[in-house]
Each structure stands twice: as C-alpha cells, then as structure tokens.
Design an enzyme around this catalytic site. Sequence first.
Site, mmCIF file in Angstrom:
data_model
loop_
_atom_site.group_PDB
_atom_site.id
_atom_site.type_symbol
_atom_site.label_atom_id
_atom_site.label_comp_id
_atom_site.label_asym_id
_atom_site.label_seq_id
_atom_site.Cartn_x
_atom_site.Cartn_y
_atom_site.Cartn_z
ATOM 1 C CG ASP A 1 -57.477 7.959 5.504
ATOM 2 O OD1 ASP A 1 -57.007 6.852 5.796
ATOM 3 O OD2 ASP A 1 -57.107 8.607 4.491
ATOM 4 C CG ASP B 1 -54.095 16.893 5.974
ATOM 5 O OD1 ASP B 1 -54.075 16.513 4.794
ATOM 6 O OD2 ASP B 1 -53.071 17.053 6.680
ATOM 7 C CG PHE C 1 -52.434 2.649 10.683
ATOM 8 C CD1 PHE C 1 -51.725 1.484 10.482
ATOM 9 C CD2 PHE C 1 -53.456 2.643 11.624
ATOM 10 C CE1 PHE C 1 -52.020 0.332 11.191
ATOM 11 C CE2 PHE C 1 -53.755 1.505 12.353
ATOM 12 C CZ PHE C 1 -53.036 0.347 12.132
ATOM 13 C CB ALA C 2 -52.109 9.329 9.114
ATOM 14 C CB ALA C 3 -46.810 7.663 7.933
ATOM 15 C CB SER D 1 -40.921 1.042 9.248
ATOM 16 O OG SER D 1 -40.365 0.395 8.141
ATOM 17 C CE1 TYR E 1 -42.351 5.119 6.123
ATOM 18 C CE2 TYR E 1 -40.878 3.228 5.968
ATOM 19 C CZ TYR E 1 -42.089 3.778 6.343
ATOM 20 O OH TYR E 1 -43.028 2.993 6.956
ATOM 21 C CE LYS F 1 -43.793 5.444 9.563
ATOM 22 N NZ LYS F 1 -45.139 5.574 10.133
ATOM 23 C CG PHE G 1 -39.956 -7.090 9.275
ATOM 24 C CD1 PHE G 1 -40.186 -6.651 10.581
ATOM 25 C CD2 PHE G 1 -38.655 -7.265 8.875
ATOM 26 C CE1 PHE G 1 -39.136 -6.414 11.471
ATOM 27 C CE2 PHE G 1 -37.587 -7.043 9.763
ATOM 28 C CZ PHE G 1 -37.839 -6.616 11.051
ATOM 29 C CG ASN G 2 -41.361 -5.982 3.042
ATOM 30 O OD1 ASN G 2 -40.486 -5.859 3.898
ATOM 31 N ND2 ASN G 2 -41.253 -5.451 1.847
ATOM 32 C CG ASP H 1 -34.760 -1.250 -2.164
ATOM 33 O OD1 ASP H 1 -35.606 -0.786 -1.386
ATOM 34 O OD2 ASP H 1 -35.022 -1.592 -3.338
HETATM 35 N N1 UFG Z 1 -38.848 -4.595 -5.828
HETATM 36 C C1 UFG Z 1 -38.504 -4.900 -7.114
HETATM 37 N N2 UFG Z 1 -39.270 -4.421 -8.116
HETATM 38 C C2 UFG Z 1 -40.371 -3.662 -7.890
HETATM 39 C C3 UFG Z 1 -40.720 -3.361 -6.563
HETATM 40 C C4 UFG Z 1 -39.932 -3.837 -5.552
HETATM 41 O O1 UFG Z 1 -37.516 -5.574 -7.372
HETATM 42 O O2 UFG Z 1 -41.007 -3.252 -8.870
HETATM 43 C C5 UFG Z 1 -38.024 -5.124 -4.738
HETATM 44 C C6 UFG Z 1 -37.446 -4.024 -3.883
HETATM 45 O O3 UFG Z 1 -36.237 -3.581 -4.408
HETATM 46 C C7 UFG Z 1 -37.320 -4.733 -2.545
HETATM 47 C C8 UFG Z 1 -38.448 -5.756 -2.559
HETATM 48 O O4 UFG Z 1 -38.847 -5.881 -3.906
HETATM 49 O O5 UFG Z 1 -36.122 -5.431 -2.512
HETATM 50 C C9 UFG Z 1 -39.632 -5.313 -1.735
HETATM 51 O O6 UFG Z 1 -39.966 -4.006 -2.147
HETATM 52 P P1 UFG Z 1 -41.300 -3.264 -1.685
HETATM 53 O O7 UFG Z 1 -41.309 -1.931 -2.358
HETATM 54 O O8 UFG Z 1 -42.468 -4.161 -1.886
HETATM 55 O O9 UFG Z 1 -41.113 -3.118 -0.151
HETATM 56 P P2 UFG Z 1 -39.918 -2.423 0.637
HETATM 57 O O10 UFG Z 1 -39.135 -3.542 1.230
HETATM 58 O O11 UFG Z 1 -39.164 -1.429 -0.117
HETATM 59 O O12 UFG Z 1 -40.745 -1.550 1.618
HETATM 60 C C10 UFG Z 1 -41.359 -2.116 2.691
HETATM 61 C C11 UFG Z 1 -42.490 -1.227 3.190
HETATM 62 C C12 UFG Z 1 -41.930 0.038 3.744
HETATM 63 C C13 UFG Z 1 -40.855 -0.275 4.720
HETATM 64 C C14 UFG Z 1 -39.796 -1.063 4.029
HETATM 65 C C15 UFG Z 1 -38.605 -1.357 4.876
HETATM 66 O O13 UFG Z 1 -43.378 -0.955 2.152
HETATM 67 O O14 UFG Z 1 -42.941 0.747 4.362
HETATM 68 O O15 UFG Z 1 -40.378 -2.279 3.642
HETATM 69 O O16 UFG Z 1 -37.462 -1.434 4.061
HETATM 70 F F1 UFG Z 1 -40.294 0.819 5.207
#
Ligand code: UFG
Length: 331
Positions: free
Chosen positions: A31, A50, A72-74, A116, A140, A144, A168-169, A283
């Site tokens: 890492d 790296d 996982f390094a991304a 992802s 992103y 992937k 997923f999240n 999003d």
């Molecule tokens: N959100 C807000 N306010 C914030 C942060 C997030 O409303 O301050 C919303 C986002 O718009 C989204 C939801 O909360 O609708 C979740 O957002 P996150 O940033 O927590 O997660 P993401 O869904 O954007 O991202 C995650 C992973 C990514 C992956 C992605 C797939 O972190 O690695 O899901 O879309 F690629």
Amino acid sequence: MKVLVLGGAGYIGSQAVRALSARGHQVWVYDNLSMGHRQSVPSNQLIIGDLADQALLDHTLLLHQIEAVMHFAAFAYVGESVHHPDKYYQNNVVNTLHLFDALKRHHIRKIVFSSSCATYGIPATIPITEETQQHPINPYGRTKLIIEQALADYAQAYGWSYAALRYFNASGASADGSLGEDHTPETHLIPLVFHAIQGKIPYLEIFGDDYPTPDGTCIRDYIHVEDLASAHVLALEKLADRTHLKLNLGIGQGYSVKKVIETVEKITGKKVPIRISPRRAGDPPELIAAPAKAIRELNWKPRYIDLESIIETAWRWHRDHPNGYGKMSKS
Ligand code: UFG
C-alpha cells in the site's frame, strides 16, 4: 495460501487482511498509504509501495513467494473521476495492467479484483443481477469495467483464475470498533452524516431530491465491510483451476439518502443538519444488488442484513474515533 493484498491498508482492504489472517492465510499488504492507514494493518505485514513501482512489486512477489493477490488499490470517488479522469485511468487501468504483467512474470494465477456496481451505470432493471448489462456512466465505473474485461482476456489466455467482485456501497466498521472508515477527503454518505452531527461540517448536503424514487433521493444497497471481507476470503478459496467468478456483493435492500439520515438520527438521538443541493455528477438514481449468486456460489452468509445494524457499527467507530486513525481517542 500466501496472499499479497494491494491496497490492504484501506477501508475495505484492511478488513480483508484481517479476515484472511483469521483463516490462516499468510498475508502481506502492499500500500502506498495515499488513502490507507498504517495503523489499520500489522506493521510486520506492511510493505509501503506504489502500484506503479514495478521493481518493488517484483521484489515483493518473489521474496514472499506470493501465490494469489487481492487488488483493492484504486481510486474510488465517482465525482472526482468525472473531473479528473486522467488520475483514474492512470492508476485504476494503467497501473493495474502493470500489476498483471508482474503476475504473469511470476506465474501467479489467482486474483481477486475489487470491481463495482458502478460498472452497471443506470441499470434497466432492479435488482441488478450479474447478467445486467454493464454500461457505466462515469469514468470510475469505466475503469473498473475495463479491468474486468482485461481480466477475462488474460484469464482465458494465461490460465488465470479470478473473481471480480462488484461491490455495492461498502459501509460500517468492524464489530470490535478497531477498524473503520477514514477517508481524506471524505465523500461518502454515512461518514458525512456523522461528521454533520459531530459538527465537523456545518450540514449534510443531500445531492438531489428530485430523482425518480419514492422520496426523491438516491437509493443504494449498503453492505457491511466485514461481510465484504468474508466474501473475499471465500472467493479466494474458491479459485481452483480456471475459475472465473463475477459476483455482486450487496444485501439486496435499497435505502434512500433520507432513510440513511433518519436511521442515523434514530441511533444517535441527534438531529442531522441538512441542505438540499443539486445532483452530483455521475450518480445513478438507484442501485440494488441481487446477491443470490454470491450467496449460492460462495456459500456466503452476510451477517448484517439491515441498515440499522450497519449504521450502529459505523456510529461506534465515529463516536470513539472522531479523528479517524489520526488520533485514536476513546470516549
Ligand atoms: N450523497 C449525498 N450527500 C453526500 C454524499 C453522498 O447526498 O454528502 C448521496 C450520493 O449522491 C449518493 C448516496 O449518497 O446518492 C451514496 O453516495 P456515496 O458517495 O456514499 O456512495 P456512491 O454511491 O457514490 O459510491 C459508492 C462507492 C463507489 C461505487 C459507487 C457506485 O463508494 O466506489 O458506490 O455508484 F463506485
């Protein structure tokens, strides 16, 4: 098995390292600590390096007689990837292909790759199965998907076995409170909701309340990091000759941004200050996994199957580590 975990000091990687060690695997972490934390992995297992450093990678793979890698390094910020795609293609694609070259040189044929749900883009149907068409809508997700496709080609040509795990999240913290989420900058919803109630940010911005969802906010499938980690170990152990696994890792339940806020308020007893902001670029409105294939193929049993129990672990982490790994304070 002797396993090298690239990005193993990160939020998800460090959980996988712990789960692998608990299963008796010999684990080393590689890492560069750009996002990872030294404190999240045992120091005698950590190699600071790296992904772009071919010489160090070669040395590490050889020295430890590595048999399999978890990668996982991304970089993984959707929004940032829209504004700085170069950073994403360079690290997530170019450096990963260099890693693959190194694996080839060292005859390592087992790889577990962090993919992802972002590879699906805006899916035509919900829940998302592994057969759902992958049309990513942000750089992103495209990085992937490119690596998933490269993996399939390399696996075919060089006899590799791989698992592409489409998360997923990822959310929550370890049950014992010792590993949790600490990103700089933080962009993820659940930690930011805690930051808002802890006064670290003035309010939580809700990115769009005009989506075609019941309450107008985006819906996501939140999966606990320890459950993600256990799926990685099972996937690795499943890799026999020419095994090619593509699996969705989620719990199959979707929760809106407003529901997440409401759940945090219920658990903490505190009001979350909010502000409605414009939609965030890249999003998708709704992402929910169909996790049946992973459950079946890996005999995987996710332990956290509701949002509340996931958020409880996250709250313990944020309450007890208000400065993340920086200054470990216990309340
Ligand atoms: N959100 C807000 N306010 C914030 C942060 C997030 O409303 O301050 C919303 C986002 O718009 C989204 C939801 O909360 O609708 C979740 O957002 P996150 O940033 O927590 O997660 P993401 O869904 O954007 O991202 C995650 C992973 C990514 C992956 C992605 C797939 O972190 O690695 O899901 O879309 F690629």
